[in-house]
Design a protein around this motif. Structure first.
Motif, PDB file in Angstrom:
ATOM      1  N   ILE A   1       0.843  -1.203   0.000  1.00  0.00           N
ATOM      2  CA  ILE A   1       0.000   0.000   0.000  1.00  0.00           C
ATOM      3  C   ILE A   1       0.878   1.253   0.000  1.00  0.00           C
ATOM      4  O   ILE A   1       0.569   2.254  -0.667  1.00  0.00           O
ATOM      5  CB  ILE A   1      -0.948  -0.002   1.212  1.00  0.00           C
ATOM      6  N   ILE A   2       1.972   1.205   0.758  1.00  0.00           N
ATOM      7  CA  ILE A   2       2.881   2.357   0.795  1.00  0.00           C
ATOM      8  C   ILE A   2       3.450   2.624  -0.602  1.00  0.00           C
ATOM      9  O   ILE A   2       3.434   3.768  -1.091  1.00  0.00           O
ATOM     10  CB  ILE A   2       4.017   2.108   1.804  1.00  0.00           C
ATOM     11  N   MET A   3       3.938   1.573  -1.248  1.00  0.00           N
ATOM     12  CA  MET A   3       4.516   1.759  -2.579  1.00  0.00           C
ATOM     13  C   MET A   3       3.453   2.124  -3.614  1.00  0.00           C
ATOM     14  O   MET A   3       3.751   2.736  -4.639  1.00  0.00           O
ATOM     15  CB  MET A   3       5.264   0.494  -2.994  1.00  0.00           C
ATOM     16  N   GLY A   4       2.207   1.747  -3.353  1.00  0.00           N
ATOM     17  CA  GLY A   4       1.124   2.115  -4.249  1.00  0.00           C
ATOM     18  C   GLY A   4       0.774   3.592  -4.183  1.00  0.00           C
ATOM     19  O   GLY A   4      -0.020   4.088  -4.981  1.00  0.00           O
ATOM     20  N   ASN A   5       1.362   4.290  -3.191  1.00  0.00           N
ATOM     21  CA  ASN A   5       1.194   5.739  -3.024  1.00  0.00           C
ATOM     22  C   ASN A   5      -0.283   6.145  -2.984  1.00  0.00           C
ATOM     23  O   ASN A   5      -0.742   7.022  -3.736  1.00  0.00           O
ATOM     24  CB  ASN A   5       1.911   6.498  -4.143  1.00  0.00           C
ATOM     25  N   TYR A   6      -1.020   5.522  -2.062  1.00  0.00           N
ATOM     26  CA  TYR A   6      -2.428   5.852  -1.873  1.00  0.00           C
ATOM     27  C   TYR A   6      -2.556   7.268  -1.300  1.00  0.00           C
ATOM     28  O   TYR A   6      -1.693   7.753  -0.554  1.00  0.00           O
ATOM     29  CB  TYR A   6      -3.089   4.861  -0.917  1.00  0.00           C
TER      30      TYR A   6
ATOM     31  N   VAL B   1      -7.082   5.983   0.166  1.00  0.00           N
ATOM     32  CA  VAL B   1      -7.722   5.550  -1.078  1.00  0.00           C
ATOM     33  C   VAL B   1      -6.684   5.440  -2.186  1.00  0.00           C
ATOM     34  O   VAL B   1      -5.824   6.307  -2.354  1.00  0.00           O
ATOM     35  CB  VAL B   1      -8.817   6.561  -1.496  1.00  0.00           C
ATOM     36  N   GLY B   2      -6.768   4.333  -2.962  1.00  0.00           N
ATOM     37  CA  GLY B   2      -5.877   4.139  -4.095  1.00  0.00           C
ATOM     38  C   GLY B   2      -6.502   4.595  -5.392  1.00  0.00           C
ATOM     39  O   GLY B   2      -7.534   5.290  -5.413  1.00  0.00           O
ATOM     40  N   GLU B   3      -5.870   4.206  -6.499  1.00  0.00           N
ATOM     41  CA  GLU B   3      -6.371   4.585  -7.818  1.00  0.00           C
ATOM     42  C   GLU B   3      -7.784   4.034  -8.028  1.00  0.00           C
ATOM     43  O   GLU B   3      -8.109   2.926  -7.604  1.00  0.00           O
ATOM     44  CB  GLU B   3      -5.440   4.052  -8.907  1.00  0.00           C
ATOM     45  N   GLY B   4      -8.593   4.835  -8.706  1.00  0.00           N
ATOM     46  CA  GLY B   4      -9.963   4.405  -8.982  1.00  0.00           C
ATOM     47  C   GLY B   4     -10.861   4.450  -7.775  1.00  0.00           C
ATOM     48  O   GLY B   4     -11.933   3.826  -7.764  1.00  0.00           O
ATOM     49  N   GLY B   5     -10.446   5.157  -6.718  1.00  0.00           N
ATOM     50  CA  GLY B   5     -11.280   5.275  -5.525  1.00  0.00           C
ATOM     51  C   GLY B   5     -11.304   4.037  -4.668  1.00  0.00           C
ATOM     52  O   GLY B   5     -12.213   3.856  -3.846  1.00  0.00           O
ATOM     53  N   ASN B   6     -10.331   3.153  -4.853  1.00  0.00           N
ATOM     54  CA  ASN B   6     -10.267   1.910  -4.078  1.00  0.00           C
ATOM     55  C   ASN B   6      -9.880   2.208  -2.632  1.00  0.00           C
ATOM     56  O   ASN B   6      -8.734   2.545  -2.351  1.00  0.00           O
ATOM     57  CB  ASN B   6      -9.254   0.968  -4.733  1.00  0.00           C
ATOM     58  N   ARG B   7     -10.845   2.110  -1.725  1.00  0.00           N
ATOM     59  CA  ARG B   7     -10.594   2.439  -0.323  1.00  0.00           C
ATOM     60  C   ARG B   7      -9.895   1.277   0.384  1.00  0.00           C
ATOM     61  O   ARG B   7     -10.358   0.143   0.322  1.00  0.00           O
ATOM     62  CB  ARG B   7     -11.904   2.744   0.377  1.00  0.00           C
ATOM     63  N   TYR B   8      -8.793   1.613   1.085  1.00  0.00           N
ATOM     64  CA  TYR B   8      -8.078   0.586   1.849  1.00  0.00           C
ATOM     65  C   TYR B   8      -8.376   0.701   3.338  1.00  0.00           C
ATOM     66  O   TYR B   8      -8.499  -0.302   4.038  1.00  0.00           O
ATOM     67  CB  TYR B   8      -6.573   0.716   1.603  1.00  0.00           C
ATOM     68  N   SER B   9      -8.476   1.928   3.828  1.00  0.00           N
ATOM     69  CA  SER B   9      -8.707   2.141   5.263  1.00  0.00           C
ATOM     70  C   SER B   9      -9.568   3.381   5.443  1.00  0.00           C
ATOM     71  O   SER B   9      -9.426   4.370   4.715  1.00  0.00           O
ATOM     72  CB  SER B   9      -7.368   2.324   5.999  1.00  0.00           C
TER      73      SER B   9
END
Length: 899
Positions: free
Chosen positions: A638-643, A678-686
């Motif tokens: 998640i960190i490397m995904g730069n959310y 939140v990641g790309e495309g609005g993908n919520r992680y937390s």
């Protein structure tokens, strides 16, 4: 003959002797007196017994002995200025003492002291001289007729030296002193006259105080007319450990003993000086050693560096030691390493030093760093002022106070430097300037009890009524810029609202607005600086004592802050960044734990600090290592995904409806702050409710590493982790340890586990071989001993000390004995890892005759400081004093001979 001793031996010899004489050994009390507000520090052994002597307290014993921690830095007992040049003065020292509470009196006190000095310490009687009070015929008669001292060695002295009183009225009485004759070749005829002249020929070792009277009225002339005999007179004696240690070891300075020499060695090693340079700078070495002893013990007893009272003494000894360190080349913090040596020397007896080692090191380093930031400027200013003086001139008190109040230069440091240059300081002028400042800065509103809620409410109400603050209170802005221009509204110090403060003052500052975060939700408070033209405050903590009021807790390090000053408040940016990395990482960790372990995982607590994060969560089993690695990989992904990390304020009901997680047991208002990752495309992680400070994007966190997982309580687990620079430091340390281990074992890092396994196997085989060799040697030694049995009371006995053997082999020897000797008693002693071990075996026929192995060992084990027991045929015991093993075996032989 005198018996050279270590400090530990000399201290223990004193305590052991008086314990043998029926005294109760009592632990040293704190340097902070608990029962005497008139004393700054404990300065004598009798302080903890003051109420006993006054009849206000009862003890279960009537005789006591102590080695008491003491400080003498104030009043008539102020040795600070003599430390360094003098071979015998100290700020901190240990006082050995024995006390009688209505038990024995002069005769026994004098006999105890003389016997200890001449027989235990081995001091030659011809090197001792004595004093008594001029009217104390009883004490004089005891020395002359009971102890048989030559009358030419006993001087009658006046009340200045040989009469003690607790205060103008109350317990008092004559004293008798024991002195060491440094130059006996001057002969006995001059002893009394030189003693009465207080000549340097003699060194006072021990003062015996006889509390004989109750003084009912002040009697400055010591006429004795107001002295009423006490119904139960007492004895209070004191002897400095440092002095007796120098005498028994035949050295002329207290600093030439094992209490100080290892500290000198540490200073020399850290400074890189030669032996010649060390000798030339002996004053600096002595000051540093003495002051670090004082600082270590003060901090261990809860005294921290500050501007007033006891705290100012702790600050002074650290800063003065640091300044003397600069004289021998130190330009970096070094005193914590010196304090480490103090702890190594003294920690065996004073366990609080060991327990508080980390705290002692941290406090000393913080104070040293703080002083070094202002010391150069302060000394530079002082040098400029001295350049204006004529030869032998006097530095004005106003200037000396300015250096202390504005630049944090302690008056004693100023005085040291001034006198080194051949000038003097107007101390009366300094004290007047200090008193004037107290008047000018005081007069503010009292807060009542220090730190009380009501006191803070008064401050808030006053500021709101004066329009200094709106009804909502201090403007709180921790989420924007870490720098903010604002104004000082109030300065609080020691429970009072003051107009201004000076360098060294501990203060609580109220600003109109602040960018500093206040500890909440597991995230620690910010630290940083509040500054204005000419002054600076280092902020150490933040508090919100009542709603609407925020105080910045810190210390004035330079200048004189005043109410109404315009200031800049600056958060420590690097520290804040480290905290935000760790805080966002806790949210990622929480989510990853729920993904891997199940949605039953809920946060139960956390710590978000600059150096690490700690996360407690509900889970009923240990998290397997492979799961921890998977969780760690997920977080790093998640960190490397730069959310994106998006804080949004919204109604609580809306956040709950959207699935935001709340902290278990936490109460929230109608409006809450949410953190959405939140990641790309609005993908919520937390998605959590949180009032803390976070990064903007997860890539700012850097590497994430789990360093431990464990249990906190039933059903609660804890994970600790590091991120960013903390993780990089952890990786670097791990790489270095891996490299060092690989080098030591001659393997590449990839093959290290295999090589470790091989070494463990080799070690196991070697240990088995060693054990077998030890057993074979023990058997050979045993066979030789069995060949020369002794006869004790008509039966065979083998009583001997054997070379170190394993405990199992020692027990096995009892079987060898019974197989080899049909009738007899075995008593063997050995030393295993420095500790004595004993075994006793008795053949069956002798047990029927009344010889009992268990009973025998119970009688001999105490000789080596231990205990034990066992069956009639076999018993064993351990102890603490290996040196007394021969005595224990001799005791066994004596007991068997009487059986």
């Amino acid at each position: 003959m005198m018996k050279p001793m270590t400090s530990a031996q000399a201290r223990q010899a004193f305590l052991d002797y008086f314990e043998e004489m029926g005294h109760q050994p009592v632990a040293s009390s704190s340097l902070v007196p608990s029962n005497d507000p008139t004393l700054l520090f404990t300065n004598a052994g009798m302080v903890q017994f003051k109420d006993v002597f006054l009849g206000l307290d009862k003890r279960s014993y009537s005789r006591a002995t102590t080695s008491q921690k003491c400080m003498r830095v104030s009043g008539k007992h102020n040795d600070l200025e003599n430390v360094g040049p003098s071979p015998r003065h100290h700020t901190f020292f240990e006082m050995l003492g024995n006390f009688s509470f209505g038990d024995y009196f002069k005769r026994d006190a004098i006999r105890f002291a003389y016997t200890l000095l001449t027989e235990v310490y081995g001091l030659p009687p011809e090197r001792l001289a004595f004093t008594v009070y001029k009217d104390d015929d009883e004490a004089y008669d005891i020395w002359i007729n009971d102890i048989k001292v030559d009358p030419k060695r006993v001087a009658r002295m006046g009340s200045k030296t040989n009469f003690w009183q607790m205060a103008e009225t109350g317990p008092c009485g004559p004293t008798s002193e024991i002195h060491w004759d440094k130059t006996p070749e001057l002969g006995v005829e001059s002893i009394i006259s030189l003693m009465q002249a207080e000549d340097d020929r003699f060194l006072e070792l021990w003062n015996l105080v006889f509390m004989q009277y109750n003084r009912t009225q002040a009697d400055p002339e010591h006429t004795g007319q107001f002295d009423v005999p006490l119904p139960a007179p007492g004895v209070d004696t004191g002897m400095g450990l440092e002095r007796i240690l120098s005498v028994v070891n035949g050295v002329t300075a207290n600093y030439d003993t094992d209490l100080f020499l290892p500290i000198f060695d540490t200073v020399q090693k850290l400074s890189g000086q030669t032996a010649e340079e060390r000798a030339a700078n002996y004053v600096s070495y002595r000051v540093i050693a003495d002051h670090m002893r004082a600082a270590a013990f003060l901090i261990a007893d809860g005294v921290l560096p500050g501007a007033k009272g006891r705290d100012s003494v702790c600050r002074l000894v650290i800063r003065r030691a640091a300044r003397f360190g600069t004289k021998i080349g130190f330009n970096r913090p070094f005193l914590a390493d010196v304090a480490d040596t103090v702890i190594d020397i003294m920690g065996g007896h004073y366990l609080e030093l060991i327990e508080k080692r980390d705290s002692i090191r941290r406090v000393i380093t913080q104070e040293e760093e703080r002083f070094r930031r202002t010391m150069d400027r302060g000394i530079e200013e002082l040098e400029q002022q001295l350049a204006l003086l004529t030869e032998g001139g006097t530095l004005s008190g106003d200037v000396a106070f300015y250096l202390k109040a504005t630049l944090g230069l302690p008056i004693q440091v100023t005085k040291d430097i001034v006198e080194e240059r051949g000038y003097s300081v107007d101390m009366a002028g300094f004290e007047a300037a200090e008193a004037e400042h107290g008047i000018r800065s005081g007069g503010g509103m009292a807060m009542g009890e220090i730190g009380s809620v009501e006191g803070y409410k008064q401050v808030l109400l006053s500021l709101q009524e004066s329009s200094g603050l709106p009804a909502s209170g201090v403007q709180y802005e921790p989420y924007g810029s870490t720098e903010l221009d604002t104004m000082v509204l109030a300065i609080l110090s020691e429970g009072q609202s003051v107009a201004n403060a000076i360098a060294g003052d501990k203060v609580e500052v109220v600003l109109a607005a602040t960018p500093f975060y206040i500890e909440a939700g597991g995230q620690v408070s910010d630290t940083g600086v509040i500054s204005s033209e000419g002054w600076r405050i280092e902020v150490e903590d933040m508090r919100r004592p009542v709603g609407g009021l925020i105080v910045h807790v810190g210390e004035v390090v330079e200048g004189t802050p005043k109410i109404g000053d315009s200031v800049r408040a600056e958060v420590d940016l690097e520290r804040r960044r480290a905290i935000t990395r760790n805080h966002t990482a806790t949210h990622l960790l929480h989510a990853a734990l729920r993904h891997r372990l199940g949605t039953h995982v809920q946060q139960r607590g956390s710590l978000v600090a600059p150096d690490r994060l700690r996360f407690d969560f509900a889970h009923d089993a240990k998290v397997p290592a492979e799961e921890l690695r998977a969780i760690e990989r997920e977080v790093n992904g998640i960190i490397m995904g730069n959310y994106d990390v998006m804080p949004v304020i919204k109604p609580l009901s809306e956040a709950r409806a959207e699935g935001a997680m709340a902290l278990f047991g936490e109460k929230y208002g109608d409006t809450v702050r949410t953190i959405n990752i939140v990641g790309e495309g609005g993908n919520r992680y937390s998605y959590e409710l949180c009032g803390g400070v976070h990064v903007h994007e997860t890539a700012e966190i850097g590497p994430f590493l789990i360093v431990s997982e464990g249990s906190v309580s039933a059903g609660i687990r804890r994970v600790e982790a590091v991120t960013g620079t903390g993780a990089l430091d952890y990786i670097e340390r791990s790489r270095m340890m891996l490299h060092d281990a690989s080098t030591q074992l001659g393997a590449t890092p990839e093959l290290l586990p295999e090589r470790v396994h091989d070494v463990q196997e080799e070690l196991s085989q070697a240990r088995k071989q060693v054990a077998q060799l030890q057993r074979d040697l023990a058997r050979k030694q045993f066979d030789q001993l069995v060949g020369s049995l002794e006869q004790v009371n008509g039966f065979n006995a083998l009583i001997a000390q054997i070379d170190s053997v394993p405990a199992d082999t020692l027990r096995e020897m009892s079987d060898w004995f019974r197989n080899a000797v049909p009738s007899g008693v075995l008593v063997l002693g050995t030393v295993i890892e420095g500790k004595p071990q004993l075994v006793v075996a008795v053949t069956d026929d002798l047990t029927k005759a009344g010889v009992h192995a268990g009973n025998l060992i119970k009688q001999i084990a105490p000789v080596v400081g231990g205990g034990g027991g066992g069956r009639p045929t076999m018993a064993q015991a351990g102890g603490k004093e290996a040196g007394k093993l021969p005595e224990a075996l001799a005791t066994a032989r004596e007991l068997l001979s009487k059986k």
